[in-house]
Design a protein around this motif. Sequence first.
Motif, mmCIF file in Angstrom:
data_model
loop_
_atom_site.group_PDB
_atom_site.id
_atom_site.type_symbol
_atom_site.label_atom_id
_atom_site.label_comp_id
_atom_site.label_asym_id
_atom_site.label_seq_id
_atom_site.Cartn_x
_atom_site.Cartn_y
_atom_site.Cartn_z
ATOM 1 N N ASN A 96 0.826 -1.195 0.000
ATOM 2 C CA ASN A 96 0.000 0.000 0.000
ATOM 3 C C ASN A 96 0.860 1.244 0.000
ATOM 4 O O ASN A 96 0.609 2.187 0.722
ATOM 5 C CB ASN A 96 -0.932 0.018 1.199
ATOM 6 C CG ASN A 96 -1.984 -1.061 1.142
ATOM 7 O OD1 ASN A 96 -2.145 -1.728 0.100
ATOM 8 N ND2 ASN A 96 -2.700 -1.252 2.227
ATOM 9 N N GLY A 97 1.903 1.258 -0.760
ATOM 10 C CA GLY A 97 2.763 2.414 -0.869
ATOM 11 C C GLY A 97 3.418 2.416 -2.233
ATOM 12 O O GLY A 97 3.123 1.592 -3.089
ATOM 13 N N THR A 98 4.292 3.355 -2.433
ATOM 14 C CA THR A 98 5.029 3.443 -3.685
ATOM 15 C C THR A 98 6.403 2.859 -3.473
ATOM 16 O O THR A 98 7.103 3.230 -2.524
ATOM 17 C CB THR A 98 5.143 4.908 -4.132
ATOM 18 O OG1 THR A 98 3.830 5.456 -4.234
ATOM 19 C CG2 THR A 98 5.839 5.009 -5.463
ATOM 20 N N THR A 99 6.811 1.950 -4.305
ATOM 21 C CA THR A 99 8.126 1.330 -4.211
ATOM 22 C C THR A 99 9.028 1.903 -5.297
ATOM 23 O O THR A 99 8.669 1.924 -6.473
ATOM 24 C CB THR A 99 8.029 -0.194 -4.383
ATOM 25 O OG1 THR A 99 7.164 -0.709 -3.370
ATOM 26 C CG2 THR A 99 9.399 -0.848 -4.268
ATOM 27 N N PHE A 100 10.190 2.370 -4.865
ATOM 28 C CA PHE A 100 11.197 2.863 -5.791
ATOM 29 C C PHE A 100 12.377 1.907 -5.750
ATOM 30 O O PHE A 100 12.847 1.549 -4.669
ATOM 31 C CB PHE A 100 11.680 4.257 -5.382
ATOM 32 C CG PHE A 100 10.602 5.314 -5.434
ATOM 33 C CD1 PHE A 100 10.344 5.993 -6.606
ATOM 34 C CD2 PHE A 100 9.872 5.637 -4.303
ATOM 35 C CE1 PHE A 100 9.363 6.974 -6.656
ATOM 36 C CE2 PHE A 100 8.891 6.609 -4.336
ATOM 37 C CZ PHE A 100 8.631 7.281 -5.517
ATOM 38 N N PRO A 101 12.904 1.483 -6.892
ATOM 39 C CA PRO A 101 14.086 0.625 -6.863
ATOM 40 C C PRO A 101 15.309 1.413 -6.383
ATOM 41 O O PRO A 101 15.273 2.632 -6.274
ATOM 42 C CB PRO A 101 14.237 0.167 -8.312
ATOM 43 C CG PRO A 101 13.467 1.136 -9.129
ATOM 44 C CD PRO A 101 12.425 1.739 -8.241
ATOM 45 N N ASP A 102 16.416 0.694 -6.087
ATOM 46 C CA ASP A 102 17.660 1.331 -5.649
ATOM 47 C C ASP A 102 18.078 2.422 -6.626
ATOM 48 O O ASP A 102 17.890 2.304 -7.845
ATOM 49 C CB ASP A 102 18.783 0.297 -5.525
ATOM 50 C CG ASP A 102 18.567 -0.631 -4.344
ATOM 51 O OD1 ASP A 102 17.787 -0.269 -3.442
ATOM 52 O OD2 ASP A 102 19.166 -1.716 -4.331
ATOM 53 N N ASN A 103 18.654 3.484 -6.069
ATOM 54 C CA ASN A 103 19.222 4.610 -6.801
ATOM 55 C C ASN A 103 18.203 5.468 -7.524
ATOM 56 O O ASN A 103 18.565 6.299 -8.352
ATOM 57 C CB ASN A 103 20.327 4.152 -7.762
ATOM 58 C CG ASN A 103 21.503 3.567 -7.010
ATOM 59 O OD1 ASN A 103 22.017 4.194 -6.090
ATOM 60 N ND2 ASN A 103 21.889 2.356 -7.359
ATOM 61 N N VAL A 104 16.910 5.296 -7.250
ATOM 62 C CA VAL A 104 15.903 6.220 -7.749
ATOM 63 C C VAL A 104 15.723 7.279 -6.675
ATOM 64 O O VAL A 104 15.448 6.967 -5.517
ATOM 65 C CB VAL A 104 14.571 5.506 -8.058
ATOM 66 C CG1 VAL A 104 13.487 6.526 -8.385
ATOM 67 C CG2 VAL A 104 14.756 4.534 -9.202
#
Length: 177
Positions: A1-9
């Motif tokens: 229930n959130g926004t996932t950003f990959p590494d280095n974003v």
Amino acid sequence: NGTTFPDNVISQYGSSNDFSVFHNGTDARLQNTTGDIVIVNNTDDGSILLQSDDGSGGTTTYFKINGSAEVNQSFKDLKLGDNLKLKVGTSEDLKIYHDGSDSRIQDTGTGNLLIDGQDRVNIRRTDNGNTMGSFIAGGAVELYYNAGKKFETTDVGIDVTGEVKGDSLDIDGAGDI
């Protein structure tokens, strides 16, 4: 229930991207390039806690800004390197530090350096705990040599164990002066 950003974003904030939040694959970073970072808790009597690993697989509070008691609390040792001073007072009148060779307590302001104790103030050796001097509330001052009491103030004067020597006086307990 959130926004996932990959590494280095990088998530950036501000018109000039002054504040960034990101994870570089190893560390999570909050990075600011303008002004201060302000952390505010508006909860009545709330606190701000800094927590980290406890060395046993859990987490523990290392530092607490306690809103209800209006104090900063440390729950773990505070370690300062050589020549780094604990400075107390608006004008930094009291300093406590280790200079690499000696441990120092410096009072550089107005007034006196006072050491208060309720019943007794002892000065002891770190390595063996032997008392070097003892100052007893409403009573004696005791001075020790190699853990043996040699000098004590009493209600009628002084009590000396051993010889008393001076430039023109030598009392060895052999008789009256």
